[in-house]
Write an enzyme that holds these catalytic residues in place. Structure first.
Site, PDB file in Angstrom:
ATOM      1  N   ASP A 110       0.845  -1.204   0.000  1.00 52.46           N
ATOM      2  CA  ASP A 110       0.000   0.000   0.000  1.00 52.46           C
ATOM      3  C   ASP A 110       0.876   1.247   0.000  1.00 52.46           C
ATOM      4  O   ASP A 110       2.040   1.222  -0.413  1.00 52.46           O
ATOM      5  CB  ASP A 110      -0.966  -0.063   1.201  1.00 52.46           C
ATOM      6  CG  ASP A 110      -2.277   0.662   0.948  1.00 52.46           C
ATOM      7  OD1 ASP A 110      -2.298   1.892   1.087  1.00 52.46           O
ATOM      8  OD2 ASP A 110      -3.281   0.001   0.603  1.00 52.46           O
ATOM      9  N   ASP A 111       0.352   2.337   0.480  1.00 51.20           N
ATOM     10  CA  ASP A 111       1.000   3.646   0.483  1.00 51.20           C
ATOM     11  C   ASP A 111       2.415   3.586   1.098  1.00 51.20           C
ATOM     12  O   ASP A 111       2.675   2.776   1.984  1.00 51.20           O
ATOM     13  CB  ASP A 111       0.114   4.581   1.331  1.00 51.20           C
ATOM     14  CG  ASP A 111       0.378   6.035   1.057  1.00 51.20           C
ATOM     15  OD1 ASP A 111       1.356   6.342   0.382  1.00 51.20           O
ATOM     16  OD2 ASP A 111      -0.422   6.860   1.540  1.00 51.20           O
ATOM     17  N   ARG A 120      -5.552  16.605   3.627  1.00 47.80           N
ATOM     18  CA  ARG A 120      -4.592  15.501   3.776  1.00 47.80           C
ATOM     19  C   ARG A 120      -3.254  15.884   3.140  1.00 47.80           C
ATOM     20  O   ARG A 120      -2.597  15.069   2.490  1.00 47.80           O
ATOM     21  CB  ARG A 120      -5.123  14.207   3.163  1.00 47.80           C
ATOM     22  CG  ARG A 120      -4.588  12.967   3.907  1.00 47.80           C
ATOM     23  CD  ARG A 120      -4.677  11.700   3.094  1.00 47.80           C
ATOM     24  NE  ARG A 120      -4.356  10.528   3.908  1.00 47.80           N
ATOM     25  CZ  ARG A 120      -3.812   9.419   3.441  1.00 47.80           C
ATOM     26  NH1 ARG A 120      -3.523   9.296   2.175  1.00 47.80           N
ATOM     27  NH2 ARG A 120      -3.566   8.409   4.227  1.00 47.80           N
ATOM     28  N   TRP A 145      -6.000   1.964  -6.892  1.00 49.73           N
ATOM     29  CA  TRP A 145      -6.034   3.360  -7.352  1.00 49.73           C
ATOM     30  C   TRP A 145      -6.788   4.165  -6.308  1.00 49.73           C
ATOM     31  O   TRP A 145      -8.002   4.084  -6.206  1.00 49.73           O
ATOM     32  CB  TRP A 145      -6.742   3.436  -8.702  1.00 49.73           C
ATOM     33  CG  TRP A 145      -6.791   4.785  -9.337  1.00 49.73           C
ATOM     34  CD1 TRP A 145      -7.464   5.878  -8.892  1.00 49.73           C
ATOM     35  CD2 TRP A 145      -6.146   5.178 -10.551  1.00 49.73           C
ATOM     36  NE1 TRP A 145      -7.282   6.938  -9.744  1.00 49.73           N
ATOM     37  CE2 TRP A 145      -6.480   6.535 -10.786  1.00 49.73           C
ATOM     38  CE3 TRP A 145      -5.313   4.531 -11.473  1.00 49.73           C
ATOM     39  CZ2 TRP A 145      -6.021   7.239 -11.897  1.00 49.73           C
ATOM     40  CZ3 TRP A 145      -4.866   5.239 -12.577  1.00 49.73           C
ATOM     41  CH2 TRP A 145      -5.205   6.576 -12.786  1.00 49.73           C
ATOM     42  N   ASP A 146      -6.039   4.945  -5.524  1.00 49.92           N
ATOM     43  CA  ASP A 146      -6.638   5.649  -4.396  1.00 49.92           C
ATOM     44  C   ASP A 146      -6.926   7.114  -4.759  1.00 49.92           C
ATOM     45  O   ASP A 146      -6.423   7.641  -5.763  1.00 49.92           O
ATOM     46  CB  ASP A 146      -5.673   5.571  -3.201  1.00 49.92           C
ATOM     47  CG  ASP A 146      -6.382   5.659  -1.853  1.00 49.92           C
ATOM     48  OD1 ASP A 146      -7.549   6.065  -1.819  1.00 49.92           O
ATOM     49  OD2 ASP A 146      -5.741   5.340  -0.826  1.00 49.92           O
ATOM     50  N   ASN A 175      -7.724  10.560  -2.158  1.00 52.62           N
ATOM     51  CA  ASN A 175      -7.980  10.846  -0.742  1.00 52.62           C
ATOM     52  C   ASN A 175      -8.370  12.269  -0.389  1.00 52.62           C
ATOM     53  O   ASN A 175      -8.188  12.689   0.743  1.00 52.62           O
ATOM     54  CB  ASN A 175      -6.750  10.448   0.073  1.00 52.62           C
ATOM     55  CG  ASN A 175      -6.656   8.943   0.227  1.00 52.62           C
ATOM     56  OD1 ASN A 175      -7.577   8.306   0.707  1.00 52.62           O
ATOM     57  ND2 ASN A 175      -5.547   8.366  -0.227  1.00 52.62           N
ATOM     58  N   ASP A 216     -12.754   2.417   4.675  1.00 50.75           N
ATOM     59  CA  ASP A 216     -11.583   2.267   5.536  1.00 50.75           C
ATOM     60  C   ASP A 216     -11.980   1.727   6.898  1.00 50.75           C
ATOM     61  O   ASP A 216     -11.111   1.472   7.738  1.00 50.75           O
ATOM     62  CB  ASP A 216     -10.872   3.611   5.713  1.00 50.75           C
ATOM     63  CG  ASP A 216      -9.840   3.837   4.622  1.00 50.75           C
ATOM     64  OD1 ASP A 216      -9.606   2.909   3.822  1.00 50.75           O
ATOM     65  OD2 ASP A 216      -9.267   4.939   4.567  1.00 50.75           O
TER      66      ASP A 216
HETATM   67  C1  DGJ Z   1      -6.949   5.503   1.996  1.00 50.84           C
HETATM   68  C2  DGJ Z   1      -7.323   4.093   1.663  1.00 50.84           C
HETATM   69  O1  DGJ Z   1      -8.698   3.922   1.769  1.00 50.84           O
HETATM   70  C3  DGJ Z   1      -6.554   3.151   2.577  1.00 50.84           C
HETATM   71  O2  DGJ Z   1      -6.955   1.842   2.349  1.00 50.84           O
HETATM   72  C4  DGJ Z   1      -5.093   3.343   2.348  1.00 50.84           C
HETATM   73  O3  DGJ Z   1      -4.749   2.914   1.070  1.00 50.84           O
HETATM   74  C5  DGJ Z   1      -4.708   4.782   2.574  1.00 50.84           C
HETATM   75  N1  DGJ Z   1      -5.533   5.682   1.817  1.00 50.84           N
HETATM   76  C6  DGJ Z   1      -3.266   5.018   2.217  1.00 50.84           C
HETATM   77  O4  DGJ Z   1      -2.924   6.329   2.294  1.00 50.84           O
END
Ligand code: DGJ
Length: 729
Positions: free
Chosen positions: A367-368, A444, A478-479, A481, A549
Site C-alpha cells: 500500500d502507500d 490531507r 487506485w486511491d 484521498n 476504511d
Molecule cells: C486511503 C485508503 O482507503 C486506505 O486503504 C489506504 O490505502 C490509505 N488511503 C493510504 O494512504
C-alpha cells in the site's frame, strides 16, 4: 423490444419484465407515459384523461398557439422557460443571454446494438445481448440545437440505459447550464425515496424518506461522487420491503458532481431527475460542438428491493468493467496498510508475504509509502519512483521475491494527486487545480492534479506505465484521498471556467481508459479513502472496490448491506483486520470478522507477524474455506434477509449459480437479555427439495427452511455470528 405505434406516435420499450412508454404530443414534444411492470397492448394516450389533466388535454391547441400549455403534462425531457414550472431537464443560455429552450420532435431511429458514449464510460453490450437503441431526435430551430434522447433496451437484463446528446449549430456560442441524464414524470407510486449516504468510515448507509410536496433530493459538489451521497436512488411505494412491492431505481454511470431530485407537484405527480449537478456547470456550445450526458441505468422491480438488486448485480457484474478479471475469481490478498502503514522495508514486506503465503493467500499488496520520501501523508504524491531507503533493491526485486514465494504482487497509487513537498510540484506548481491568487487548500496535505489538462493526463499515463512495466505488478489499488476545492484550471479561458469539474472527470476517464487497456491483465481495485467514489462510472474500469476504511466487523455490516443495494458482492472488497480495531477500537472474535467479510470479496489487512499460533491456524482455515466457496460467493445470487438499519441484527444469503448450494449468515452485534427465540428466514429455495445442513447434518426441505426458519444458536456476549451451508440433495 422497441415497438413504434404509428397511430399514436408512441414508442413502447419492453424488457422481459418491464415496459417504458414514450408518446409524442402533437407531433412536437415527447411525453413520459409509463415505466413499470410489463404491459401489453398498443395505445396509451388515454392515460392522459386523468381528471386534473382533462382540461389541458381537450383544450390543448397546436404547440405554436399561445394557449398551448406545458403545465400538467408528464414530459420526457422538459425544456426551460415554456411555462412548465417544474425543473427542466436541460437549459441553455442563448447568444442574447436569454434562457429558453423549445426542442421539438423531428424523428426517430432504432439502432441494432448500442453506440458508445464518446469520452464517457458506459455499460457494455455484447452481440449475444441483442440490444436495441431508440434515438428520439428533437430540434430547437431558434437555438439551432439538436437534442437526441437515447434509450438502449437490455431485454435479457431488464435494464434500460438512457442518456442525451446535444449538437449545436448556432453561429455564436451558447451555454448549456443544465444537462441531465434522466427526467421522469410519474403520476403515482413514488411515495418514498431511498438513497445511500454517509461519511468516511460510514459509507452507503440506507436512508429512506417520504416524498412530499416540493423537492426531495441530494447530490455532490465535491468533485467526486462522494462518501456522503451515491449517484443512485430507488423510488418505492410505502409498503415496499426487501422481498415485496415496487421499486423504480436509477444510477448514474458517472463519478463527478451529480444531483438527484424528486419534485412533487400539487397533484401528487413526481418528477424524478438525475444527472450532472448544475452547480458551477456551464458548458460552452460552439458551432459544430456536441455535449454528451453520462449514462443512467433504469431498473424497475416488482419484487421488492432484492429484485432490484438482483437485476443490478447481474448487469453490473457481467456488463460493466473490462480486462480479463471480469469473470475470474478474485484472489485472497494481504494488504500492508493496517499491517505497517508507512513503516516497512524489503525484509519486512517479505516476512508479511511469507506469512500470507503460509496461510494460503494469493496476493501481497504493498500500500502507500513505497515512493519518493513518503514516510507519512505529507509528501511525495506525484513522484512515482521507488524510495530506495525502504526498498534499496527496487520494485522489481521485491516483486520477484514475492513471486518466488508463489504470490502475486500488487501496488498502491494515488495518481490524481500532488504533494506540495514533491519533485513534481517543484517542476510544475501550476499543474494542480487552483484559482489564481487564492489560497490552495491542502486536505490531507495534498492538492488535486488538474486532469482537465492533456499534459497532466500524459504525465500520469507515462509515469504509471513506467512503474507498471518495471516489475511483475499484477494488481493496482487506485486511491483518491481528498475532495475538490479551488477547482480552477489555468488553461481554460474565462468562458470555459464552468467546465472544470466535468472536464476533470473526462480527463480521468481518458487516463483510466488508456491504462486499463494497456494493462488488461492487471486486477484494478478502485478506492477513494474507502468508498468516496464507489460508483458505476469508476467501476467501468475496475474489477473491485475498497468499500470503506472502516474494517470493524460490526460497522462493516451496514456499509456492506447498503452497498449491496446497488453493487454486486464481488466488487465489495472486505478485509479482516486486527483487534482492537484501528478505526473504532472495538474487539470482535476472528470468526465474526470472517463472517462479516466472507459474503463479499474477502481479504486481509493486518500484521500477521503479531498473530498467535491459534489465530494463524484459524486464518489458514478461513482462507481455505473462502477459496472453496468463493465461486458461489462472488458469482452467485446475493439476497438480503435482515436489515441492520432496523435493529442491529443482520442476515443475508448467497445461492450458487446452479442453485444447488446456499450460504446463510446471521449477525447479532449486541447481546440482549432474555430475548425471544431468533430465526433467520432464507428465500428462493426449492420448496420440495431436500437440503443438507453441512454443520448439523440435518436434512430439511426448502419450504421448511424458508417458512419455519433456521434457529439461531443460544449465545452470550456481543459480536455473535452464525453461518449455514445448505446443499441440495
Ligand atoms: C486511503 C485508503 O482507503 C486506505 O486503504 C489506504 O490505502 C490509505 N488511503 C493510504 O494512504
Amino acid at each position: 423490444m422497441i415497438h413504434y405505434n404509428e397511430r399514436e406516435n408512441s414508442f413502447h420499450l419492453s424488457t422481459g419484465k418491464t415496459s417504458y412508454i414514450i408518446a409524442i404530443h402533437k407531433n412536437a414534444y415527447p411525453l413520459h407515459m409509463y415505466w413499470g411492470r410489463r404491459v401489453y397492448g398498443d395505445d396509451v394516450m388515454w392515460a392522459l384523461d386523468a381528471p386534473y389533466r382533462r382540461y389541458a388535454r381537450i383544450m390543448q391547441p397546436g404547440p405554436d398557439e399561445p394557449a398551448y400549455t406545458h403545465e400538467f403534462f408528464p414530459w420526457e425531457y422538459p425544456d426551460f422557460g415554456t411555462g412548465d414550472f417544474r425543473p427542466a431537464a436541460y437549459s441553455v443560455i442563448d447568444p442574447n443571454g436569454d434562457n429558453y429552450s423549445d426542442a421539438r420532435y423531428v424523428g426517430y431511429r432504432i439502432l441494432d446494438g448500442k453506440p458508445p458514449l464518446e469520452g464517457l464510460p458506459s455499460v457494455n453490450a455484447m452481440p449475444e445481448d441483442g440490444v436495441e437503441t431508440l434515438v428520439i431526435s428533437l430540434y430547437d430551430e431558434k437555438l439551432r440545437l439538436a437534442v437526441d434522447l437515447y434509450y438502449t433496451v437490455y431485454e435479457k437484463y431488464d435494464v434500460i440505459a438512457r442518456h442525451t446528446e446535444f449538437r449545436y449549430d448556432g453561429e455564436e456560442p451558447s451555454y448549456l447550464t443544465k444537462a441531465l441524464s434522466v427526467s421522469i414524470d410519474a403520476p403515482q407510486g413514488f411515495d418514498e425515496m431511498i438513497q445511500l449516504c454517509g461519511s468516511a468510515l460510514r459509507e452507503k448507509h440506507i436512508v429512506r424518506r417520504p416524498i412530499a410536496n416540493g423537492t426531495t433530493g441530494f447530490g455532490s459538489i465535491r468533485g467526486v461522487s462522494s462518501h456522503q451521497e451515491t449517484p443512485f436512488a430507488a423510488l418505492v411505494g410505502k409498503n415496499t420491503t426487501e422481498h415485496t412491492g415496487e421499486a423504480w431505481a436509477m444510477t448514474l454511470v458517472y463519478s463527478g458532481n451529480f444531483s438527484v431530485t424528486a419534485d412533487c407537484d400539487p397533484y401528487g405527480s413526481v418528477r424524478v431527475q438525475m444527472g450532472i449537478n448544475e452547480t458551477d456547470f456551464r458548458w460552452q456550445l460552439t458551432k459544430g460542438s456536441t455535449f454528451i450526458t453520462p449514462e443512467a441505468l433504469l431498473v424497475y422491480s416488482g419484487e421488492g428491493l432484492n429484485g432490484m438488486s438482483h437485476t443490478f448485480h447481474t448487469l453490473l457484474r457481467e456488463r460493466v468493467g473490462r480486462g480479463s478479471w471480469t469473470d475470474k475469481e478474485r484472489p485472497v490478498l494481504l494488504n500492508t496498510w493496517e499491517a505497517c502503514y508507512f513503516t516497512f522495508d524489503h525484509d519486512h514486506v517479505m516476512k508479511l508475504a511469507q506469512a500470507a503465503k503460509k496461510a494460503g493467500m494469493e496476493l501481497l499488496v504493498l500500500d502507500d509509502g513505497w515512493f519518493g520520501h513518503r514516510d507519512n501523508a505529507t509528501s511525495s504524491l506525484g513522484d512515482w519512483f521507488v524510495d530506495k531507503k525502504k526498498l534499496p533493491r527496487g520494485l522489481k526485486a521485491l516483486a520477484d521475491d514475492i513471486n518466488a514465494l508463489g504470490l502475486k504482487f500488487g501496488l498502491w497509487f494515488e495518481p490524481e494527486m500532488i504533494s506540495v513537498d514533491s519533485e513534481l510540484y517543484k517542476a510544475h506548481p501550476d499543474w494542480c487545480l487552483h484559482v489564481a491568487d487564492r489560497k490552495r487548500s491542502e486536505w490531507r496535505d495534498q492538492l488535486y492534479l488538474d486532469l482537465s489538462r492533456a499534459d497532466v493526463q500524459e504525465y500520469i499515463i507515462d509515469s504509471l506505465t513506467e512503474v507498471l512495466s518495471c516489475a511483475n505488478i499484477e494488481y493496482v489499488k487506485w486511491d483518491n484521498n481528498r475532495r475538490m476545492s479551488e477547482a480552477g484550471s489555468d488553461l481554460l479561458p474565462r468562458e470555459r471556467k464552468g467546465e472544470v469539474y466535468h472536464r476533470y472527470v473526462l480527463g480521468l476517464y481518458r487516463v483510466l481508459d488508456i491504462l486499463t487497456k494497456r494493462f488488461p491483465d492487471i486486477l484494478w481495485e478502485n478506492c477513494s479513502s474507502g468508498g468516496a467514489r464507489f460508483d458505476v462510472g469508476m467501476m467501468c474500469y475496475f474489477a473491485q472496490n475498497w468499500a470503506s476504511d472502516d474494517t470493524d466487523g460490526t460497522a462493516r455490516l451496514k456499509i456492506q448491506y447498503g452497498s449491496s443495494l446497488l453493487m454486486p458482492p464481488v466488487w465489495i472488497t472486505s478485509h479482516i483486520s486486527e483487534c482492537p480495531n484501528h478505526q473504532l477500537g472495538r474487539t470482535t472474535p476472528l470468526s465474526y470478522r470472517e463472517h462479516s467479510s466472507m459474503p463479499f470479496n474477502m481479504g486481509y489487512e493486518l500484521n500477521m507477524l503479531r498473530m498467535t499460533d491459534e489465530e494463524l491456524a484459524m486464518t489458514n482455515e478461513q482462507v481455505k474455506r473462502y477459496k472453496a466457496l468463493r465461486r458461489m460467493i462472488q458469482f452467485g445470487e446475493f439476497t438480503r434477509l435482515q436489515d441492520p438499519f432496523d435493529g442491529e441484527n443482520c442476515a443475508w444469503q448467497t445461492v450458487s449459480e446452479d442453485g444447488r448450494e446456499v450460504l446463510v449468515w446471521y449477525y447479532k452485534p449486541f447481546v440482549q437479555p432474555e430475548e425471544a427465540y431468533l430465526r433467520v428466514f432464507p428465500t428462493g429455495l426449492d420448496e420440495k427439495a431436500e437440503y443438507t445442513d453441512t454443520v448439523t447434518g440435518r436434512v430439511l426441505t426448502g419450504s421448511m427452511i424458508m417458512q419455519i426458519g433456521l434457529p439461531i444458536d443460544w449465545h452470550n456476549g456481543d459480536s455473535f455470528s452464525q453461518m449455514w451451508h445448505l446443499i441440495k440433495k
